[in-house]
Design a protein around this motif. Structure first.
Motif, PDB file in Angstrom:
ATOM      1  N   PHE A  55       0.796  -1.215   0.000  1.00 37.42           N
ATOM      2  CA  PHE A  55       0.000   0.000   0.000  1.00 37.42           C
ATOM      3  C   PHE A  55       0.834   1.272   0.000  1.00 37.42           C
ATOM      4  N   GLN A  56       0.290   2.280  -0.724  1.00 35.67           N
ATOM      5  CA  GLN A  56       0.934   3.587  -0.829  1.00 35.67           C
ATOM      6  C   GLN A  56      -0.055   4.647  -0.351  1.00 35.67           C
ATOM      7  N   ASN A  57      -0.026   5.817  -0.970  1.00 37.20           N
ATOM      8  CA  ASN A  57      -0.989   6.869  -0.635  1.00 37.20           C
ATOM      9  C   ASN A  57      -1.969   7.038  -1.791  1.00 37.20           C
ATOM     10  N   TYR A  58      -3.261   7.071  -1.470  1.00 42.52           N
ATOM     11  CA  TYR A  58      -4.286   7.156  -2.492  1.00 42.52           C
ATOM     12  C   TYR A  58      -5.215   8.326  -2.214  1.00 42.52           C
ATOM     13  N   ASP A  59      -5.777   8.871  -3.294  1.00 46.62           N
ATOM     14  CA  ASP A  59      -6.743   9.955  -3.134  1.00 46.62           C
ATOM     15  C   ASP A  59      -7.986   9.445  -2.416  1.00 46.62           C
ATOM     16  N   LYS A  60      -8.485   8.288  -2.868  1.00 44.50           N
ATOM     17  CA  LYS A  60      -9.741   7.757  -2.335  1.00 44.50           C
ATOM     18  C   LYS A  60      -9.668   6.236  -2.249  1.00 44.50           C
ATOM     19  N   ALA A  61     -10.226   5.694  -1.181  1.00 38.78           N
ATOM     20  CA  ALA A  61     -10.326   4.239  -1.041  1.00 38.78           C
ATOM     21  C   ALA A  61     -11.794   3.865  -0.972  1.00 38.78           C
ATOM     22  N   PHE A  62     -12.165   2.864  -1.757  1.00 39.41           N
ATOM     23  CA  PHE A  62     -13.541   2.365  -1.768  1.00 39.41           C
ATOM     24  C   PHE A  62     -13.532   0.965  -1.151  1.00 39.41           C
ATOM     25  N   ILE A  63     -14.188   0.853   0.002  1.00 39.84           N
ATOM     26  CA  ILE A  63     -14.137  -0.353   0.810  1.00 39.84           C
ATOM     27  C   ILE A  63     -15.487  -1.054   0.823  1.00 39.84           C
ATOM     28  N   SER A  64     -15.455  -2.374   0.715  1.00 43.30           N
ATOM     29  CA  SER A  64     -16.668  -3.186   0.779  1.00 43.30           C
ATOM     30  C   SER A  64     -16.642  -4.001   2.073  1.00 43.30           C
ATOM     31  N   VAL A  65     -17.794  -4.079   2.765  1.00 45.40           N
ATOM     32  CA  VAL A  65     -17.843  -4.779   4.056  1.00 45.40           C
ATOM     33  C   VAL A  65     -19.079  -5.671   4.137  1.00 45.40           C
TER      34      VAL A  65
ATOM     35  N   SER B 287     -13.368 -12.272   8.110  1.00 44.57           N
ATOM     36  CA  SER B 287     -11.983 -12.705   7.919  1.00 44.57           C
ATOM     37  C   SER B 287     -10.961 -11.740   8.519  1.00 44.57           C
ATOM     38  N   MET B 288     -10.094 -12.257   9.380  1.00 40.85           N
ATOM     39  CA  MET B 288      -9.056 -11.429   9.986  1.00 40.85           C
ATOM     40  C   MET B 288      -8.041 -10.960   8.938  1.00 40.85           C
ATOM     41  N   SER B 289      -7.656 -11.836   8.008  1.00 37.95           N
ATOM     42  CA  SER B 289      -6.671 -11.448   6.996  1.00 37.95           C
ATOM     43  C   SER B 289      -7.212 -10.349   6.100  1.00 37.95           C
ATOM     44  N   ASP B 290      -8.489 -10.441   5.738  1.00 35.51           N
ATOM     45  CA  ASP B 290      -9.116  -9.404   4.921  1.00 35.51           C
ATOM     46  C   ASP B 290      -9.205  -8.100   5.711  1.00 35.51           C
ATOM     47  N   ALA B 291      -9.518  -8.188   6.996  1.00 33.54           N
ATOM     48  CA  ALA B 291      -9.623  -6.993   7.836  1.00 33.54           C
ATOM     49  C   ALA B 291      -8.285  -6.259   7.927  1.00 33.54           C
ATOM     50  N   LEU B 292      -7.195  -7.007   8.062  1.00 34.63           N
ATOM     51  CA  LEU B 292      -5.873  -6.382   8.145  1.00 34.63           C
ATOM     52  C   LEU B 292      -5.534  -5.631   6.863  1.00 34.63           C
ATOM     53  N   VAL B 293      -5.912  -6.222   5.715  1.00 33.33           N
ATOM     54  CA  VAL B 293      -5.690  -5.554   4.432  1.00 33.33           C
ATOM     55  C   VAL B 293      -6.516  -4.275   4.349  1.00 33.33           C
ATOM     56  N   LYS B 294      -7.784  -4.357   4.731  1.00 33.05           N
ATOM     57  CA  LYS B 294      -8.663  -3.187   4.660  1.00 33.05           C
ATOM     58  C   LYS B 294      -8.168  -2.072   5.594  1.00 33.05           C
ATOM     59  N   LYS B 295      -7.684  -2.431   6.770  1.00 32.07           N
ATOM     60  CA  LYS B 295      -7.149  -1.430   7.694  1.00 32.07           C
ATOM     61  C   LYS B 295      -5.946  -0.718   7.084  1.00 32.07           C
ATOM     62  N   ALA B 296      -5.103  -1.473   6.405  1.00 30.61           N
ATOM     63  CA  ALA B 296      -3.932  -0.876   5.761  1.00 30.61           C
ATOM     64  C   ALA B 296      -4.351   0.066   4.635  1.00 30.61           C
ATOM     65  N   ILE B 297      -5.385  -0.318   3.903  1.00 32.97           N
ATOM     66  CA  ILE B 297      -5.900   0.546   2.836  1.00 32.97           C
ATOM     67  C   ILE B 297      -6.375   1.871   3.432  1.00 32.97           C
ATOM     68  N   LEU B 298      -7.158   1.788   4.504  1.00 31.54           N
ATOM     69  CA  LEU B 298      -7.698   2.999   5.120  1.00 31.54           C
ATOM     70  C   LEU B 298      -6.591   3.915   5.631  1.00 31.54           C
ATOM     71  N   ALA B 299      -5.546   3.317   6.184  1.00 28.04           N
ATOM     72  CA  ALA B 299      -4.435   4.104   6.714  1.00 28.04           C
ATOM     73  C   ALA B 299      -3.660   4.816   5.615  1.00 28.04           C
ATOM     74  N   SER B 300      -3.800   4.351   4.382  1.00 21.26           N
ATOM     75  CA  SER B 300      -3.026   4.888   3.265  1.00 21.26           C
ATOM     76  C   SER B 300      -3.833   5.838   2.379  1.00 21.26           C
ATOM     77  N   SER B 301      -5.080   6.117   2.744  1.00 22.07           N
ATOM     78  CA  SER B 301      -5.971   6.867   1.856  1.00 22.07           C
ATOM     79  C   SER B 301      -6.406   8.194   2.466  1.00 22.07           C
ATOM     80  N   ASN B 302      -6.487   9.207   1.598  1.00 21.17           N
ATOM     81  CA  ASN B 302      -6.913  10.532   2.047  1.00 21.17           C
ATOM     82  C   ASN B 302      -8.412  10.573   2.326  1.00 21.17           C
ATOM     83  N   LYS B 303      -9.186   9.944   1.440  1.00 20.94           N
ATOM     84  CA  LYS B 303     -10.637   9.918   1.615  1.00 20.94           C
ATOM     85  C   LYS B 303     -11.087   8.467   1.703  1.00 20.94           C
ATOM     86  N   LYS B 304     -11.857   8.155   2.732  1.00 21.41           N
ATOM     87  CA  LYS B 304     -12.248   6.773   3.010  1.00 21.41           C
ATOM     88  C   LYS B 304     -13.751   6.617   2.775  1.00 21.41           C
TER      89      LYS B 304
END
Length: 244
Positions: free
Chosen positions: A159-169, A182-199
């Motif tokens: 993961f890098q820095n993104y303008d916007k992250a679109f998350i499905s739950v 899923s814990m593994s999916d949750a960890l990925v989604k958390k990393a996405i959120l931490a890397s995005s300006n707009k969530k």
């Protein structure tokens, strides 16, 4: 394959913990063999264990139905959400597109734009065509057949820095927050959120008032939660927006 019926059977299993073949055959007006095939599929996914005359729920909250089952549920609502979400994406945007059925609907509506899409969702490659103008960068990692996405430590490190992250739950509870099995999916989604300006979270009305083991974030951690107009009218949260 009737994905709606199989999803409904799974939902009944979660509620009642057990189902009977004879009863389901009457409810859906199909043969006993058809219901047995439905239960076979749920058992093969680890969601249920077949027993004489029916099946019982496998009480593991880390499991979820396969993509093929979820894809046919609330399809019109997911399209409505995706259309609204697509209006938030403009040429030159750098976005992260999560894995999920609503994210697939969104991809179908934005891949012709001149944007950069980072994703771990390998399913979208089936929908790339000659009209695709988006630059698509796939995350590495171990393939998960349930989500049809890469989910592993190497995915998180991507993961890098993104303008916007679109998350499905799968679950949104006003007190508990946003969650998935899923814990593994949750960890990925958390990393996405931490890397995005707009969530931005995308979730149809069936996801509300549900919670799973792996929490991703609180409701107010998202800039926007896009849902459909079938959401109960008594749910009032400032960052929840109903697509029309």
């Amino acid at each position: 394959m009737n994905t709606t019926r199989r999803y409904e059977i799974y939902e009944k299993l979660k509620k009642d913990k057990t189902v009977q073949v004879n009863e389901l055959a009457k409810v859906y007006a199909v043969s006993l063999m058809t219901i047995r095939r439905d239960l076979d599929m749920l058992e093969n996914q680890g969601l249920a264990t077949k027993s004489y005359g029916g099946a019982t729920l496998n009480e593991s909250i880390s499991t979820e139905p396969a993509f093929e089952i979820k894809e046919g549920i609330s399809q019109s609502d997911k399209k409505e959400i995706a259309i609204f979400a697509s209006t938030l994406i403009h040429d030159k945007d750098s976005i992260y597109l999560d894995c999920g059925t609503t994210c697939l609907e969104l991809f179908k509506r934005i891949h012709h734009k001149k944007i950069t899409i980072f994703t771990n969702f390998w399913k979208i490659l089936q929908y790339v065509d000659r009209n695709t103008k988006a630059k698509i960068i796939m995350a590495p990692g171990t393939y998960n057949p349930i989500t049809q996405a890469a989910l592993s430590e190497s995915t998180i490190q991507f993961f890098q820095n993104y303008d916007k992250a679109f998350i499905s739950v799968l679950g949104i509870d006003l007190d508990y927050g946003v969650s998935i099995p899923s814990m593994s999916d949750a960890l990925v989604k958390k990393a996405i959120l931490a890397s995005s300006n707009k969530k931005i979270c995308m979730a149809d009305h069936t996801k509300f008032n549900k919670k799973y083991m792996s929490k991703i974030a609180n409701i107010d951690d998202f800039d926007m939660i896009i849902t459909d107009d079938k959401l109960e009218s008594d749910i009032h949260v400032k960052n929840i927006i109903k697509a029309h």
